[in-house]
Design an enzyme around this catalytic site. Structure first.
Site, PDB file in Angstrom:
ATOM      1  N   LYS A   1       0.878  -1.272  -0.033  1.00 24.40           N
ATOM      2  CA  LYS A   1      -0.067   0.153   0.119  1.00 24.40           C
ATOM      3  C   LYS A   1       0.796   1.127  -0.108  1.00 24.40           C
ATOM      4  CE  LYS A   1      -3.892   2.394   0.469  1.00 24.40           C
ATOM      5  NZ  LYS A   1      -4.817   2.340  -0.744  1.00 24.40           N
TER       6      LYS A   1
ATOM      7  N   CYS B   1      -3.439   9.822   2.265  1.00 19.47           N
ATOM      8  CA  CYS B   1      -2.545   8.614   1.906  1.00 19.47           C
ATOM      9  C   CYS B   1      -1.340   9.218   0.833  1.00 19.47           C
ATOM     10  CB  CYS B   1      -3.367   7.652   0.905  1.00 19.47           C
ATOM     11  SG  CYS B   1      -4.713   6.698   1.984  1.00 19.47           S
TER      12      CYS B   1
END
Length: 203
Positions: free
Chosen positions: A3, A57
């Site tokens: 990720k 993010c």
């Protein structure tokens, strides 16, 4: 790690586009036309530049890799620094443009960290507007069709949330910070009498 890698890859790609936009400004080249031309190559896919990188993010995750391997993650770190510097570059552009007016009224179009959402987390637009207000560069109105009220830290500095039509009536300087569909659909003629800084290439 997968990720973090996904988001770091995206950040590096955006950094390339943002750096290219600054280079093109210096060389007086239209970055949007340049990217469109370069992307005709079948193995090239340059992203569009913007006023920075936001969200919870992409603007955060690369630092975990950098922190884990600071000596090795040089490219990832530089991408973060490049993207973090872009809002300051936009602020400088706005400040110079505002200096041309006795009473600058700045319409900032878009507060979200990307198009067509209401998420303001880590948004470079918020950073830009807050800094302009703190420096008292001019009167500031903000347009964000996806929210009903401004964050308190901006509202407390005198920034007003107004509809797009009102902003274009009041402003002599328009800054496009997010490429919302509402802004893309606006009659281009309404911008013709304004000084426009378009960080998203919609005009």
């Amino acid at each position: 790690m997968a990720k973090l890698t996904e988001n770091s890859s995206r950040d590096v790609s955006i950094a390339f586009a943002n750096e290219l936009s600054v280079i093109c400004d210096k060389l007086k080249i239209n970055v949007w036309e340049l990217i469109k031309l370069a992307n005709r190559h079948p193995r090239v896919n340059i992203l569009n530049p913007g006023p920075g990188v936001g969200g919870h993010c992409i603007a955060v995750d690369p630092w975990f890799i950098v922190d884990s391997c600071p000596e090795e993650a040089k490219l990832i770190e530089q991408a973060r620094l490049t993207n973090d510097a872009k809002p300051h570059y936009v602020i400088d552009q706005i400040t110079k443009a505002a200096a041309e007016f006795k009473q600058p009224v700045i319409a900032c179009l878009g507060l979200a960290f990307k198009a067509d959402i209401d998420d303001l987390r880590e948004s470079p637009a918020i950073q830009i507007i807050e800094t302009l207000a703190e420096k008292q560069i001019g009167s500031i109105v903000a347009v964000e069709p996806n929210i009903d009220s401004l964050p308190q830290n901006i509202a407390d500095k005198g920034v007003k949330l107004v509809p797009l039509e009102t902003a274009l009536e009041l402003a002599n300087l328009v800054v496009i910070l997010v490429d919302h569909q509402e802004f893309k659909a606006t009659d281009r003629g309404l911008f013709s009498t304004k000084v426009v800084i378009d960080t998203r290439g919609i005009l």
